[in-house]
Design an enzyme around this catalytic site. Structure first.
Site, PDB file in Angstrom:
ATOM      1  N   CYS A  19    -103.320-100.508  49.934  1.00  0.00           N
ATOM      2  CA  CYS A  19    -102.701-100.747  50.829  1.00  0.00           C
ATOM      3  C   CYS A  19    -101.719-101.631  50.653  1.00  0.00           C
ATOM      4  CB  CYS A  19    -103.655-101.800  51.465  1.00  0.00           C
ATOM      5  SG  CYS A  19    -105.492-101.714  51.832  1.00  0.00           S
TER       6      CYS A  19
ATOM      7  N   HIS B 273    -100.278-108.166  55.298  1.00  0.00           N
ATOM      8  CA  HIS B 273    -101.238-106.964  55.877  1.00  0.00           C
ATOM      9  C   HIS B 273    -102.370-107.185  56.338  1.00  0.00           C
ATOM     10  CE1 HIS B 273    -103.760-103.413  55.221  1.00  0.00           C
ATOM     11  NE2 HIS B 273    -104.145-103.920  54.206  1.00  0.00           N
TER      12      HIS B 273
ATOM     13  N   ASN C 216    -107.977-102.751  59.512  1.00  0.00           N
ATOM     14  CA  ASN C 216    -107.459-102.013  57.983  1.00  0.00           C
ATOM     15  C   ASN C 216    -106.773-101.222  58.240  1.00  0.00           C
ATOM     16  OD1 ASN C 216    -106.029-102.115  55.887  1.00  0.00           O
ATOM     17  ND2 ASN C 216    -107.806-104.235  54.727  1.00  0.00           N
TER      18      ASN C 216
HETATM   19  O1  UT7 Z   1    -106.802-103.699  52.231  1.00  0.00           O
HETATM   20  C1  UT7 Z   1    -107.458-104.170  50.746  1.00  0.00           C
HETATM   21  C2  UT7 Z   1    -108.891-104.022  51.053  1.00  0.00           C
HETATM   22  N1  UT7 Z   1    -109.674-104.351  51.632  1.00  0.00           N
HETATM   23  C3  UT7 Z   1    -110.125-106.663  51.871  1.00  0.00           C
HETATM   24  O2  UT7 Z   1    -108.958-107.170  51.847  1.00  0.00           O
HETATM   25  C4  UT7 Z   1    -111.526-107.145  52.341  1.00  0.00           C
HETATM   26  C5  UT7 Z   1    -111.424-107.958  51.747  1.00  0.00           C
HETATM   27  N2  UT7 Z   1    -113.141-108.661  51.846  1.00  0.00           N
HETATM   28  C6  UT7 Z   1    -113.116-108.177  53.458  1.00  0.00           C
HETATM   29  O3  UT7 Z   1    -112.754-109.048  53.864  1.00  0.00           O
HETATM   30  C7  UT7 Z   1    -114.409-109.392  53.175  1.00  0.00           C
HETATM   31  O4  UT7 Z   1    -114.877-109.267  51.963  1.00  0.00           O
HETATM   32  C8  UT7 Z   1    -116.024-108.444  54.577  1.00  0.00           C
HETATM   33  C9  UT7 Z   1    -115.180-108.550  55.590  1.00  0.00           C
HETATM   34  C10 UT7 Z   1    -116.050-107.042  53.272  1.00  0.00           C
HETATM   35  C11 UT7 Z   1    -117.462-108.746  53.993  1.00  0.00           C
HETATM   36  O5  UT7 Z   1    -116.775-110.565  54.231  1.00  0.00           O
HETATM   37  P1  UT7 Z   1    -118.094-111.180  53.670  1.00  0.00           P
HETATM   38  O6  UT7 Z   1    -117.798-112.675  53.928  1.00  0.00           O
HETATM   39  O7  UT7 Z   1    -117.522-111.648  52.408  1.00  0.00           O
HETATM   40  O8  UT7 Z   1    -119.136-110.989  53.884  1.00  0.00           O
HETATM   41  P2  UT7 Z   1    -120.648-110.269  52.213  1.00  0.00           P
HETATM   42  O9  UT7 Z   1    -120.115-109.402  51.738  1.00  0.00           O
HETATM   43  O10 UT7 Z   1    -120.564-112.149  51.836  1.00  0.00           O
HETATM   44  O11 UT7 Z   1    -122.622-110.907  53.022  1.00  0.00           O
HETATM   45  C12 UT7 Z   1    -122.288-111.530  53.162  1.00  0.00           C
HETATM   46  C13 UT7 Z   1    -123.644-111.161  54.264  1.00  0.00           C
HETATM   47  C14 UT7 Z   1    -124.591-110.442  54.028  1.00  0.00           C
HETATM   48  O12 UT7 Z   1    -126.008-110.543  53.857  1.00  0.00           O
HETATM   49  P3  UT7 Z   1    -126.921-112.080  53.189  1.00  0.00           P
HETATM   50  O13 UT7 Z   1    -126.579-111.091  51.447  1.00  0.00           O
HETATM   51  O14 UT7 Z   1    -126.245-112.943  52.906  1.00  0.00           O
HETATM   52  O15 UT7 Z   1    -127.891-112.224  53.252  1.00  0.00           O
HETATM   53  C15 UT7 Z   1    -124.188-109.489  53.890  1.00  0.00           C
HETATM   54  O16 UT7 Z   1    -125.330-108.295  53.428  1.00  0.00           O
HETATM   55  O17 UT7 Z   1    -123.425-110.626  55.270  1.00  0.00           O
HETATM   56  C16 UT7 Z   1    -124.100-109.309  55.371  1.00  0.00           C
HETATM   57  N3  UT7 Z   1    -122.781-108.069  56.223  1.00  0.00           N
HETATM   58  C17 UT7 Z   1    -122.931-106.774  57.104  1.00  0.00           C
HETATM   59  N4  UT7 Z   1    -123.760-108.743  58.224  1.00  0.00           N
HETATM   60  C18 UT7 Z   1    -123.805-108.591  59.404  1.00  0.00           C
HETATM   61  C19 UT7 Z   1    -122.288-106.502  55.443  1.00  0.00           C
HETATM   62  N5  UT7 Z   1    -121.497-106.614  56.155  1.00  0.00           N
HETATM   63  C20 UT7 Z   1    -122.271-106.559  57.466  1.00  0.00           C
HETATM   64  C21 UT7 Z   1    -121.795-106.434  58.713  1.00  0.00           C
HETATM   65  N6  UT7 Z   1    -122.979-106.963  59.924  1.00  0.00           N
HETATM   66  N7  UT7 Z   1    -121.104-105.885  59.038  1.00  0.00           N
END
Ligand code: UT7
Length: 336
Positions: free
Chosen positions: A125, A262, A292
């Protein structure tokens, strides 16, 4: 002659952005489209990322190469220069459709920049800012006086549309800038990396002798990410590197017109704004529409800002920062 590197002795200054271009594929993938493929919904994606839609390449028409060329041609046209003036072309891409020749050589042929040296660079990125900083040092050294810097990504080729933790994030596209030496331009940069922390964001090449096509290996050929770890890295390191570039240039955050980050997640950008105690209006965003786009995200946003008049006169003080796999991150400060 001596080997000192002071700018007064080198005298060329750094490169001012004199042209910007971008390309976004026509196909649009909405949150509702994704909700038909994986267990997710518009509300979750919007609240957790700020993304509503992303542009996705058309396999019949778009490649990383074609998108890089379209953005580069637009940037050269916008600059209004003779392409023969371009001494360097750097294309940043983490998803090239060809391993060789370099995409930069393909861009060279398409824009008729026959005097340019060419190479590609992969820093995921932050690839665009890494390429930008690299080009600035070629300009500063006097080796070239005009450079074309491109970020181009076809991330949908590497996105696992069974993984709801990643497939909601990524989009395709390309952006490019033309830099021209200007002894009066203010510019400074800081780049950092932490290779020991690379495990949280990884994608393995499909072409590896001796690797069986097991389900695990096939999965490793897509973007694999521990989202929370990457999120924490970004909200910790981006504010620090922005603080450090401001300290290095002796500028206060209040003096900066735009912090151009970014476009990975709206919440990351909001967190940086809060840390810097700056209004969110100073943090332009187009993530809602593009998702992204990795190394293409910053030049695509710059082009949007030039088109709507927020940039282009060279009078705005900007800090530009990016972060991602590597882990690699950095920031530069300049005028646009
Ligand atoms: O370009 C540089 C690289 N990338 C980034 O900068 C990405 C950085 N990270 C993020 O943007 C975030 O971590 C994400 C958007 C990928 C995920 O968001 P989060 O708030 O960190 O969610 P999480 O992984 O902690 O998941 C929270 C909950 C989980 O459920 P439980 O375990 O609490 O029941 C996940 O299974 O949300 C669930 N979940 C979803 N639910 C609906 C994860 N993805 C999804 C989804 N839709 N797409």
């Amino acid at each position: 002659m001596n080997n000192s590197n002071s700018s007064s002795e080198l005298g060329n200054g750094f490169g001012r952005v004199i042209g910007i271009g971008s390309y976004l594929p026509e196909n649009i993938l909405t949150n509702d489209d994704l909700a038909k493929i994986v267990e997710t919904n518009d509300q979750w994606i919007t609240e957790r990322t700020g993304i509503k839609t992303r542009h996705i390449s058309d396999p019949e028409k778009d490649t990383t190469e074609s998108m890089a060329i379209a953005a580069a041609q637009a940037a050269v046209k916008d600059a209004g220069i003779d392409p023969m003036e371009i001494g360097l072309i750097v294309v940043a891409s983490t998803t090239p459709n060809i391993l060789f020749p370099a995409l930069a050589a393909c861009v060279q042929a398409a824009v008729d920049a026959d005097h340019a040296m060419c190479f590609d660079l992969n820093a995921a990125c932050p690839g665009f800012i890494t390429a930008y900083v690299t080009a600035q040092n070629y300009i500063r050294s006097g080796m070239v006086s005009c450079a074309l810097v491109v970020g181009a990504e076809n991330l949908s080729n590497y996105t696992n549309y069974e993984d709801r933790g990643t497939c909601i994030l990524f989009g395709d596209g390309a952006g490019a800038v033309v830099l021209k030496a200007d002894p009066d331009l203010q510019y400074d940069a800081i780049m950092r990396a932490a290779g020991k922390r690379s495990g949280c964001l990884r994608c393995e090449s499909v072409m590896q002798k001796g690797k069986e096509k097991t389900p695990e290996f096939i999965k490793s050929n897509y973007i694999n990410m521990d989202g929370q770890t990457v999120f924490k890295f970004a909200v910790t390191e981006v504010p620090k590197v922005v603080d450090d570039i401001l300290a290095k240039t002796g500028t206060s955050a209040d003096e900066i017109d735009y912090f151009i980050l970014h476009q990975a997640n709206r919440r990351i950008i909001e967190s940086v704004a809060k840390h810097l105690k700056q209004p969110i209006e100073k943090f332009p965003m187009n993530i809602e529409k593009t998702g992204n786009t990795s190394s293409a995200s910053i030049p695509i946003l710059l082009n949007e800002m030039k088109k709507d008049g927020r940039l282009g006169e060279g009078k705005k003080k900007v800090v530009i920062s990016s972060f991602g796999a590597g882990l690699i991150w950095g920031a530069f400060q300049t005028e646009m």
